[in-house]
Structures are given as structure tokens and as C-alpha cells.
Design an enzyme around this catalytic site. Structure first.
Site, mmCIF file in Angstrom:
data_model
loop_
_atom_site.group_PDB
_atom_site.id
_atom_site.type_symbol
_atom_site.label_atom_id
_atom_site.label_comp_id
_atom_site.label_asym_id
_atom_site.label_seq_id
_atom_site.Cartn_x
_atom_site.Cartn_y
_atom_site.Cartn_z
ATOM 1 N N ARG A 1 37.050 -64.638 12.553
ATOM 2 C CA ARG A 1 37.685 -66.211 12.118
ATOM 3 C C ARG A 1 37.423 -66.671 11.201
ATOM 4 O O ARG A 1 36.753 -66.577 10.118
ATOM 5 C CB ARG A 1 36.974 -67.336 13.166
ATOM 6 C CG ARG A 1 36.917 -66.696 15.256
ATOM 7 C CD ARG A 1 39.220 -66.504 15.033
ATOM 8 N NE ARG A 1 38.787 -66.117 17.016
ATOM 9 C CZ ARG A 1 38.483 -64.814 17.360
ATOM 10 N NH1 ARG A 1 39.149 -64.051 15.968
ATOM 11 N NH2 ARG A 1 39.421 -64.426 18.467
ATOM 12 N N GLU A 36 45.961 -69.969 11.143
ATOM 13 C CA GLU A 36 47.370 -68.783 10.995
ATOM 14 C C GLU A 36 48.854 -68.166 11.602
ATOM 15 O O GLU A 36 48.561 -69.476 12.524
ATOM 16 C CB GLU A 36 46.275 -67.038 11.831
ATOM 17 C CG GLU A 36 45.496 -66.962 11.247
ATOM 18 C CD GLU A 36 44.327 -65.441 11.994
ATOM 19 O OE1 GLU A 36 45.182 -65.140 13.250
ATOM 20 O OE2 GLU A 36 43.564 -65.650 11.200
ATOM 21 N N HIS A 78 45.429 -60.424 10.373
ATOM 22 C CA HIS A 78 44.772 -60.349 11.569
ATOM 23 C C HIS A 78 44.668 -59.389 12.991
ATOM 24 O O HIS A 78 45.498 -59.284 14.173
ATOM 25 C CB HIS A 78 43.994 -61.574 12.480
ATOM 26 C CG HIS A 78 44.207 -61.508 13.106
ATOM 27 N ND1 HIS A 78 43.109 -63.429 14.421
ATOM 28 C CD2 HIS A 78 42.515 -61.524 14.088
ATOM 29 C CE1 HIS A 78 42.924 -63.307 14.641
ATOM 30 N NE2 HIS A 78 42.045 -62.532 15.182
HETATM 31 C C1 DGY Z 1 38.946 -60.648 19.278
HETATM 32 O O1 DGY Z 1 39.711 -60.337 20.239
HETATM 33 O O2 DGY Z 1 38.855 -61.805 18.969
HETATM 34 C C2 DGY Z 1 40.482 -60.003 17.841
HETATM 35 O O3 DGY Z 1 40.047 -61.659 17.198
HETATM 36 C C3 DGY Z 1 42.118 -60.172 18.344
HETATM 37 O O4 DGY Z 1 42.215 -58.748 17.722
#
Ligand code: DGY
Length: 324
Positions: free
Chosen positions: A239, A268, A287
Site C-alpha cells: 500500500r 490513488e 496498482h
Molecule cells: C488487494 O487485494 O489488496 C490488492 O491490493 C488489490 O489488487
């Protein structure tokens, strides 16, 4: 009897949604590529028994408190930092995520990003497309070796371990840092535990795969980047907010680290003129860690099945909280 109402915050394929239709009235935000506005989400949540949000939809106290009949929030993602889980628990709302189904896909992308950054793949492909290739030259677009180097994985959950497995295939020396030791990864993968700052100092590649929590917010700060080797490559597939982006920018510009591969950002989506995106030594992705057709369908299906389980009075398959 009226069917419970389920709101899905993006347009999902009809065949994925079909099994829900037998037991619920289902409404989907009609766009695949546009996020649902907050006021619409709040309005829909008012009559919802279940909602199926994306990881980009903030499900905060304001949304949760609108849902007087809300029983389950089934996030389409393994991360659930977009949801105020304590507030949901307090209201008796189950929160679910989609673990396991995306582990290998996300590990593949993480390793691809590491390779692309080390070997300057994006820059090299652009160089050719832009007609700049005039000769074979000894150091033309030379990058850094990956094989036999040291990788330091911060966050040794399932995805971290899957990345370690890939690293072993490249004969890498694997270090890891995690809140708790992972004896199974130490035994099976030969991963070696290191305190956070030792890992940073020893690693050629520092890979961030830790979930975003109040404890990990801006874990990678100025001090952390200063600890790394000047040749180090930093990869973030977790993240964005685990990183202090200003500190990362300064570390890259000042040459305190060599390069970064980023699949995630603090806010984002980011624009092309985001300071980190415009740096030549950054490979930036929008992402896409889990973005394959197979895995995204598996994530939707699991989120849907969590909702079906709760609506049918069964235990959810992959809950992250246990409201009483
Ligand atoms: C998640 O599943 O947390 C990812 O970041 C989404 O692709």
C-alpha cells in the site's frame, strides 16, 4: 418475503453475480472504470444488507452508520485498510476479504516489477520505440543483476513467502522482517529473519509487502531510506501509505538509493506528473498486483460467496473480524 438488497460498487460480470440473484435483490454501480461517488454509496448502503466494495472505496464510519440493516461488507481484495473494521465490529457487521486466491498472481507481479526496475525494462522498451537505438554499446541501458543478490522482504505473509520462493529460483539470499517470526518460511525457503534496520542495511532489493495499519503507516521514512545501500532498489506492492513518498522522492533524487518499482501510491489514482512517476529511476504501475483475468474473477467470486454465506445464515468463508 422481500429479498435482502445487495449493493456492488462496480459493474461485475453477469455470470459472477448470477448466483446472488436467486437470494437477493442486487444493484451494481453501472460503471466498470469509474468509482461510485461517496454520496451514492451512502444512499445505497442505507437499504443494503450487504455491500461488495473495491479496495479503493472508503468504507468509513459514515458509510457504515448509514447501513442500519447492514450485515456484511465483502471487500474485493486481500487488503482491507479501506474499511474501518473496528467500527464495523462495533456495529455487528462482518468484514470479509479475499486472501489466498491472489497470492501467486501478486507475487508474480512483484517479482516482475523487481526485474523490470533492476534491468530497466520500461526505459529500454521506450528507448527503442522512440528510435534512439543507434549502436550496441558496452553499457547501453545497463542495469543491476538480480541473481545471487540479497532480497529483504518486509511483510512475510502469504505473498511475501511466494515472492521468497521466486527469489530462491534466482539463487537469491532471502532476508525477511515480520511482526512475528515465520518458522515455516525459515525452514522451507531458507529465509533469514532480520530486525527491520538490519534488513534495510543488508539488502540489495527491499520489497515492501506489509499491510497498511496504524503501525506501518510511513514505516519507510527518511531514516529507513538512509539506512539502505546507495545501490538498493526499493519495491512496493503493498500500500502506498506504508511509504513516506516525499522521503522516497528525496532518497531517489539524492542517490541515497538507486531506483524504485512502485505498484501503489498513497493517494490513488496518481497523475503522470506525480513527482515519483516522472523520475527516470522509477518504474510506476497503476496498482495491478492482482490484475489477471483469472485472479480478478476468483476475487469477485470469493467476495460474492462471502455475501451468499452470510445471507444464508452460514459463517462467512474469509472474515477478518468476529462481531458478536
Ligand atoms: C488487494 O487485494 O489488496 C490488492 O491490493 C488489490 O489488487
Amino acid at each position: 418475503m422481500t429479498k435482502p438488497y445487495v449493493f456492488i460498487t462496480r459493474k461485475l460480470p453477469e455470470d459472477v453475480v448470477a448466483p446472488l440473484l436467486a437470494i437477493a435483490e442486487v444493484e451494481m454501480w453501472p460503471h466498470e472504470d469509474v468509482a461510485v461517488p461517496r454520496d451514492v454509496l451512502v444512499e445505497k448502503t442505507k437499504r443494503a444488507t450487504a455491500i461488495l466494495p473495491m479496495v479503493s472505496d472508503p468504507i468509513d464510519e459514515g458509510v457504515l452508520s448509514a447501513g442500519s440493516a447492514l450485515k456484511v461488507v465483502a471487500n474485493m481484495g486481500v487488503g482491507y485498510d479501506n474499511i474501518d473494521v473496528p467500527a464495523a465490529t462495533q456495529r455487528g457487521i462482518v468484514v470479509c476479504n479475499t486472501p489466498d486466491v491472489l497470492t501467486d498472481t501478486t507475487a508474480d507481479l512483484t517479482f516482475a516489477l523487481l526485474l523490470a526496475t533492476a534491468r530497466r525494462l520500461v526505459e529500454a522498451a521506450d528507448f527503442l520505440k522512440e528510435g534512439k537505438w543507434k549502436s550496441w554499446s558496452p553499457f547501453l541501458l545497463a542495469g543491476a543483476d538480480v541473481h545471487h543478490k540479497t532480497i529483504g522482504i518486509v511483510g512475510m505473509g502469504n505473498i511475501g513467502q511466494a515472492v521468497a520462493k521466486r527469489a530462491k529460483g534466482f539463487d537469491m539470499n532471502v532476508l525477511y522482517h515480520n511482526r512475528s517470526r515465520r518458522p515455516e518460511a525459515e525452514e522451507k525457503l531458507g529465509a533469514v529473519y532480520r530486525p527491520f534496520f538490519d534488513l534495510l542495511a543488508e539488502s540489495d532489493f527491499v520489497v515492501c509487502l506489509t499491510p497498511l495499519t496504524p503501525e506501518t503507516r510511513h514505516l519507510f521514512n527518511r531514516e529507513a531510506f538512509r539506512q539502505m545501500k546507495p545501490t538498493a532498489i526499493f519495491i512496493n506492492a503493498a500500500r502506498g501509505a506504508v511509504v513516506d513518498e516525499q522521503a522516497l522522492y528525496e532518497a531517489l533524487v539524492r542517490g541515497e538509493i538507486a531506483a524504485a518499482g512502485l505498484d501503489v501510491f498513497e493517494k490513488e489514482p496518481v497523475a503522470a506528473d506525480h513527482p515519483l512517476v516522472s523520475l527516470p529511476n522509477v518504474v510506476a504501475l497503476p496498482h495491478i498486483g492482482s490484475a489477471t483475468y483469472e485472479t480478478r474473477r476468483a476475487m469477485m467470486t470469493l467476495a460474492r460467496d462471502n455475501i451468499i454465506a452470510v445471507l444464508e445464515g452460514r459463517s462467512p468463508l474469509t472474515p477478518v473480524n468476529q462481531p458478536s
